[in-house]
Write an enzyme that holds these catalytic residues in place. Structure first.
Site, mmCIF file in Angstrom:
data_model
loop_
_atom_site.group_PDB
_atom_site.id
_atom_site.type_symbol
_atom_site.label_atom_id
_atom_site.label_comp_id
_atom_site.label_asym_id
_atom_site.label_seq_id
_atom_site.Cartn_x
_atom_site.Cartn_y
_atom_site.Cartn_z
ATOM 1 N N CYS A 177 0.869 -1.175 0.000
ATOM 2 C CA CYS A 177 0.000 0.000 0.000
ATOM 3 C C CYS A 177 0.903 1.222 0.000
ATOM 4 C CB CYS A 177 -0.885 -0.019 1.245
ATOM 5 S SG CYS A 177 -1.857 1.481 1.514
ATOM 6 N N CYS A 204 -1.693 3.550 -6.492
ATOM 7 C CA CYS A 204 -2.431 2.890 -5.411
ATOM 8 C C CYS A 204 -2.597 1.445 -5.842
ATOM 9 C CB CYS A 204 -3.785 3.555 -5.189
ATOM 10 S SG CYS A 204 -4.906 2.632 -4.094
#
Length: 258
Positions: free
Chosen positions: A72, A184
């Protein structure tokens, strides 16, 4: 008992990185942990997210793991230095693939467009990254928070998502761009749909290849032959809800088919 390689994300986005690792190291054992109680991270405060991440990683290290991939970009920018200081196993982070994107476009003079969460784009780490590699000021960025929410809902409707991309990109002259960076880990779920919206000359890249190669280097792994199977992955979540684990399985299989 064989030690696992752990992957952590706020939700199912990090499966895009795990998927690449599964193909490269199909003989390894993996653990995937999603903080489904607190997803999405990108709209929360930095301090709040930092607390959630530390709680989850503490749970992960109790699971006989030999490395943790923070799959992440937001979580990496907020915590990776502190996590490395706290734990004595390798902690591999992620960052948007801005550097390779800039290098890819150096000759053509084309611009780079980074898709990321608002929280990632607000972090000093991101701005330092861009400042370090973007010597021609060719990098632009745009937050796409809705994609994370839709991804968590397993919403991969091609017409809806394509229309969303067109709306978000309407103010950009895409002829000026050579590369889109998916900053992302949720966003690569939508690569095939994005491809239908962008011109053929625009390349789409993300940071998962670099992250998995770093994992390979730190653990001394070699590329393995064979086909990964689902029994190589243990799914866990902060909620403990069985439906969360099932959603992870569905999402991983979606990636394999798309």
């Amino acid at each position: 008992m064989k030690k696992k390689i752990a992957f952590f994300d706020s939700g199912i986005g990090g499966l895009t990185v795990l998927h690449k690792a599964l193909h490269q190291f199909p003989e390894e054992a993996f653990l995937y942990y999603a903080d489904t109680l607190h997803v999405p991270y990108g709209t929360k405060s930095a301090d709040e997210v930092r607390g959630h991440i530390f709680n989850c990683v503490e749970a992960i290290v109790q699971e006989n793991v030999k490395a943790i991939v923070i799959a992440c970009n937001t979580a990496t920018s907020l915590t990776v230095k502190d996590l490395r200081a706290k734990y004595d196993i390798p902690v591999i982070g992620m960052e948007p693939a801005v550097k390779p994107a800039v290098e890819m476009n150096r000759r053509s003079g084309k611009r780079v467009l980074v898709f990321a969460t608002a929280l990632t784009l607000s972090q000093t780490k991101y701005h330092e990254l861009v400042s370090r590699v973007d010597d021609h000021h060719s990098v632009d960025s745009i937050p796409l928070p809705e994609l994370v929410e839709w991804c968590e809902q397993l919403d991969f409707d091609p017409q809806k998502i394509a229309a969303y991309f067109r709306l978000k990109l309407a103010d950009f002259d895409l002829d000026l761009y050579g590369t889109v960076v998916l900053g992302c880990t949720h966003y690569p779920f939508y690569t095939s749909i994005l491809r239908t919206v962008l011109s053929d000359h625009i390349q789409i890249i993300d940071g998962s290849t670099g992250t998995v190669n770093r994992l390979k280097q730190l653990l001394g792994l070699t590329d393995q032959k064979g086909v990964w199977t689902e029994d190589k992955v243990t799914f866990l979540s902060s909620s403990g809800r069985p439906e969360d684990q099932e959603n992870m399985r569905i999402a991983l299989n979606y990636l394999e088919k798309h």
